[in-house]
Write a protein that holds these residues in place. Structure first.
Motif, short mmCIF file in Angstrom:
data_model
loop_
_atom_site.label_atom_id
_atom_site.label_comp_id
_atom_site.label_asym_id
_atom_site.label_seq_id
_atom_site.Cartn_x
_atom_site.Cartn_y
_atom_site.Cartn_z
N ASN A 73 0.84 -1.22 0.00
CA ASN A 73 0.00 0.00 0.00
C ASN A 73 0.87 1.25 0.00
N VAL A 74 1.90 1.26 0.83
CA VAL A 74 2.77 2.43 0.91
C VAL A 74 3.50 2.66 -0.40
N ILE A 75 4.04 1.59 -0.98
CA ILE A 75 4.81 1.71 -2.22
C ILE A 75 3.89 2.10 -3.38
N GLY A 76 2.64 1.61 -3.35
CA GLY A 76 1.70 2.00 -4.40
C GLY A 76 1.47 3.51 -4.40
N THR A 77 1.36 4.08 -3.22
CA THR A 77 1.23 5.54 -3.12
C THR A 77 2.49 6.24 -3.61
N ALA A 78 3.67 5.66 -3.26
CA ALA A 78 4.94 6.26 -3.66
C ALA A 78 5.10 6.25 -5.18
N VAL A 79 4.61 5.23 -5.85
CA VAL A 79 4.70 5.17 -7.31
C VAL A 79 3.90 6.31 -7.94
N GLY A 80 2.69 6.51 -7.43
CA GLY A 80 1.88 7.61 -7.95
C GLY A 80 2.54 8.96 -7.74
N GLN A 81 3.15 9.15 -6.58
CA GLN A 81 3.84 10.42 -6.30
C GLN A 81 5.05 10.59 -7.21
N ALA A 82 5.81 9.50 -7.43
CA ALA A 82 6.99 9.57 -8.29
C ALA A 82 6.61 9.87 -9.73
N GLN A 83 5.50 9.28 -10.18
CA GLN A 83 5.05 9.55 -11.55
C GLN A 83 4.64 11.02 -11.72
N GLU A 84 3.94 11.56 -10.74
CA GLU A 84 3.52 12.96 -10.83
C GLU A 84 4.74 13.89 -10.75
N ASN A 85 5.68 13.55 -9.89
CA ASN A 85 6.89 14.36 -9.77
C ASN A 85 7.68 14.35 -11.08
N TYR A 86 7.79 13.19 -11.72
CA TYR A 86 8.52 13.10 -12.98
C TYR A 86 7.79 13.89 -14.07
N ARG A 87 6.47 13.81 -14.08
CA ARG A 87 5.71 14.53 -15.12
C ARG A 87 5.92 16.05 -15.01
N LEU A 88 5.87 16.55 -13.79
CA LEU A 88 6.06 17.99 -13.60
C LEU A 88 7.49 18.41 -13.92
N THR A 89 8.47 17.60 -13.49
CA THR A 89 9.88 17.93 -13.73
C THR A 89 10.19 17.89 -15.22
N GLU A 90 9.63 16.90 -15.92
CA GLU A 90 9.86 16.79 -17.37
C GLU A 90 9.29 18.01 -18.09
N SER A 91 8.11 18.45 -17.67
CA SER A 91 7.50 19.63 -18.30
C SER A 91 8.36 20.87 -18.07
#
Length: 448
Positions: free
Chosen positions: A381-399
């Motif tokens: 459960n914790v890692i599932g949340t971390a994946v979503g956060q990492a994906q959003e962080n990468y999307r914003l940083t890439e932009s």
């Protein structure tokens, strides 16, 4: 940024080198499900065959014990020819003749007989010896079940680790493809003057680090295929493909006490040790059997034929039937049995202590497996949340990188976070499956 690149590379290296029981997948290969891999291992594994041979040996010893309790039968037939080299005489009577004389000559003799004997009462020695051998044979069968349980878990662990490696490889390949795209974008931004050549080099460096780790994992896969083939008994060179789709295990609703009870009652080694303790008690009784009187009966037939013929003529031989009973008592058992009795009692005490020690170890194993499984579910459960956060962080940083607001260092760091989170998610899913299998093994239920 450097520490994240190095951290990801080291993790991938340890993954590739540590999974020595992995199997590569290739297009066109038939998928080998886990249950079929387990069946192949149970059929072909040399350790299981050796355990089965020990079981057969124990059953043979039981049969030998039963055979010794059967009546004993003996038969004999002998022929002899006696030749006298000269007359023989002994003593002299008042009339001057010899008191005993044997004239010169020769004679034949054929002697035969058959005997059947059985000990009617031997101080319960036969019954206790047979009971002890029977209990040991059953204990050996349970030892074979324990070996099967260990092998099932070993195959399962290898299979799931294969899944972990293959799914991680896909994530690495996807990340490398993304770096190819990022490198092309960085080259275009370099031409426009948005980024420097150093930013491009950083992207190329991390992509090369991922490729290096990918090569190391690939070599580990080649070794892993051979080792897994040995484990399940496949011919050399035969490659297999595993099913990489894993369903998330459900949460365990049963309390810890329920698993503890199942383990104490169901583990093969616990039941085997209990049988060995009972066998030791039976052997103590067998040792005490010499302290009782022994009663035996026999039936025999004998004949003497004073000729060379195997089948004598009528009325030309002497024959007799015999029926007897004998009672014996070993007086020495009154004073020379203390050492044997002490050894037999010591064997019982050792089996009892081994059982207690074994129970403590199993309790600890069940508690550890239960808590690790609960932890694995929570980590998912914790890692599932971390994946979503990492994906959003990468999307914003890439932009922001595309707009020239951040450099490649921030982009690489965001990519490292995302890659690590994705790999952690794979590990969490597989580790939860393995944790559940360890719990089944700890309770003795993975044989069902």
């Amino acid at each position: 940024m450097k520490k994240y690149v190095i951290g990801a590379s080291v993790w991938l290296l340890s993954l590739g080198l540590g999974l020595a029981q992995s199997v590569p997948t290739q297009p066109g290969l038939a998928t080998l499900p886990l249950n079929q891999a387990i069946q192949l291992a149970l059929q072909n594994n040399k350790g299981i065959k050796l355990a089965d041979s020990r079981t057969q040996a124990a059953e043979s010893r039981l049969q030998e014990t039963k055979d010794r309790s059967l009546p004993q039968a003996n038969a004999s037939l002998a022929y002899s020819r006696y030749s006298l080299t000269g007359p023989f005489s002994m003593g002299q009577g008042s009339d001057g003749k010899a008191l005993l004389s044997i004239p010169a000559g020769a004679f034949n003799a054929t002697i035969g007989g058959a005997t059947i004997s059985k000990e009617v009462f031997g101080g319960f020695a036969e019954k206790s010896a047979e009971l002890s051998a029977d209990l040991l044979a059953k204990a050996t069968q349970l030892d074979a079940q324990r070996n099967r349980s260990e092998l099932i878990y070993t195959v399962t662990d290898a299979y799931y680790n294969i899944v972990k490696l293959l799914r991680s490889t896909r994530v690495i390949d996807q990340s490398i493809s993304q770096f190819d795209e990022k490198e092309r974008e960085a080259q275009n931004l370099l031409k426009e003057g948005v980024v420097t050549s150093n930013e491009v080099l950083k992207i190329q460096l991390q992509k090369n680090n991922l490729r290096l780790s990918r090569l190391q994992v690939e070599k580990a896969r080649q070794t892993a295929l051979y080792n897994f083939s040995l484990l399940v008994g496949l011919p050399d060179g035969q490659e297999v493909m595993v099913d990489t789709v894993l369903a998330n295990p459900v949460a365990v609703a049963e309390p810890l006490s329920s698993f503890m009870t199942q383990a104490i009652q169901g583990r093969p080694e616990v039941r085997a040790n209990a049988l060995r303790e009972q066998s030791a008690v039976a052997m103590l009784r067998n040792t005490k059997s010499v302290m009782y009187p022994h009663l035996g009966v026999s039936l025999g037939y004998n004949y003497i034929n004073p000729s060379a013929r195997l089948i004598p003529e009528a009325n030309s031989f002497v024959s007799a039937w015999s029926l007897g009973a004998g009672l014996s008592y070993n007086i020495g058992s009154l004073y020379n049995l203390k050492g044997k009795l002490h050894s037999a009692q010591n064997a019982i005490d050792q089996a009892n202590l081994q059982g207690q020690q074994q129970t403590d170890q199993i309790r600890s194993e069940v508690v550890t497996a239960y808590n690790n499984y609960q932890l694995a579910l929570e980590q998912q459960n914790v890692i599932g949340t971390a994946v979503g956060q990492a994906q959003e962080n990468y999307r914003l940083t890439e932009s922001r990188f595309r707009n020239g607001l951040v450099g490649s260092t921030d982009l690489l760091e965001a990519n490292s976070f995302l890659l690590q989170a994705q790999l952690n998610a794979i590990n969490a899913t597989v580790d939860a499956q393995l944790a559940y299998q360890r719990l089944l093994k700890a309770t003795g239920n993975n044989l069902n």
